[in-house]
Design a protein around this motif. Structure first.
Motif, PDB file in Angstrom:
ATOM      1  N   PHE A 155       0.826  -1.208   0.000  1.00 39.39           N
ATOM      2  CA  PHE A 155       0.000   0.000   0.000  1.00 39.39           C
ATOM      3  C   PHE A 155       0.860   1.258   0.000  1.00 39.39           C
ATOM      4  O   PHE A 155       2.029   1.241   0.370  1.00 39.39           O
ATOM      5  N   GLY A 156       0.234   2.317  -0.483  1.00 40.24           N
ATOM      6  CA  GLY A 156       0.814   3.656  -0.395  1.00 40.24           C
ATOM      7  C   GLY A 156      -0.258   4.571   0.153  1.00 40.24           C
ATOM      8  O   GLY A 156      -1.183   4.104   0.814  1.00 40.24           O
ATOM      9  N   ARG A 157      -0.176   5.845  -0.140  1.00 38.70           N
ATOM     10  CA  ARG A 157      -1.118   6.780   0.463  1.00 38.70           C
ATOM     11  C   ARG A 157      -2.571   6.464   0.080  1.00 38.70           C
ATOM     12  O   ARG A 157      -3.459   6.509   0.922  1.00 38.70           O
ATOM     13  N   TYR A 191      -3.611   3.638  -2.197  1.00 34.59           N
ATOM     14  CA  TYR A 191      -3.895   2.359  -2.869  1.00 34.59           C
ATOM     15  C   TYR A 191      -3.519   1.189  -1.968  1.00 34.59           C
ATOM     16  O   TYR A 191      -2.693   1.335  -1.055  1.00 34.59           O
ATOM     17  N   TYR A 236       4.354   9.302   2.935  1.00 39.19           N
ATOM     18  CA  TYR A 236       3.623   8.048   2.785  1.00 39.19           C
ATOM     19  C   TYR A 236       4.396   7.108   1.869  1.00 39.19           C
ATOM     20  O   TYR A 236       4.193   7.114   0.668  1.00 39.19           O
ATOM     21  N   PRO A 237       5.315   6.318   2.432  1.00 41.17           N
ATOM     22  CA  PRO A 237       6.124   5.428   1.585  1.00 41.17           C
ATOM     23  C   PRO A 237       5.289   4.282   1.033  1.00 41.17           C
ATOM     24  O   PRO A 237       4.174   4.048   1.495  1.00 41.17           O
ATOM     25  N   ASP A 238       5.830   3.582   0.046  1.00 41.02           N
ATOM     26  CA  ASP A 238       5.223   2.322  -0.373  1.00 41.02           C
ATOM     27  C   ASP A 238       5.626   1.273   0.653  1.00 41.02           C
ATOM     28  O   ASP A 238       6.805   1.101   0.949  1.00 41.02           O
ATOM     29  N   MET A 239       4.641   0.606   1.209  1.00 42.23           N
ATOM     30  CA  MET A 239       4.901  -0.434   2.203  1.00 42.23           C
ATOM     31  C   MET A 239       4.309  -1.738   1.661  1.00 42.23           C
ATOM     32  O   MET A 239       3.209  -1.733   1.099  1.00 42.23           O
TER      33      MET A 239
END
Lengths: 89, 89
Positions: A48-50, A52, B43-46
């Motif tokens: 996930f990101g901000r 999605y 907001y990084p990609d996690m």
């Protein structure tokens, strides 16, 4: 199961990509999905990101298809998204 | 910054992979990381599964290096992990 889910091979998996309006809605979805994970004992790969979330449900070990427990998880996610939509309306 | 972070190119990014003992600990980390995201507006990609989290901080737009705000986020994650470790001891 919602048609947003896509069956893929090599490795066999079920995927769905979701888009959300903002980070708060994304986090809210992740929190609810975590409850489903704990209830069903199914822990998909999530990214996930901000705004999605991608969900990937893999087939177990050497299975050639994603099993029923993972499909159950997918349907529960569908229900959860329907509920969110209803709440937004 | 902790040496667990790796600088990568094409695209320029900063990555770290974390392993946790169980899903509860993974979720606890994700909840705390979300608070850091909200506080810093980063907001990084996690991506995560039952017992892992991958964090990817991308450079902004056409920048050739990951910027200071993202490095700040990385250091805050380091502090958060130190705190968790201390609590476990």
């Amino acid at each position: 199961m919602n048609q947003g889910w896509t069956e893929r091979q090599r490795p066999p998996r079920l995927e769905r990509r979701l888009e959300f309006a903002d980070y708060e809605t994304t986090r809210d979805f992740l929190d609810r999905a975590a409850l489903v994970s704990e209830r069903l004992g199914i822990y998909p790969d999530m990214s996930f990101g901000r705004t999605y979330v991608n969900i990937t449900l893999h087939a177990q070990d050497d299975a050639t298809e994603v099993g029923e427990p993972s499909r159950h998880f997918a349907r529960e996610i569908d229900i959860l998204l329907e509920t969110e939509k209803t709440l937004d309306e």
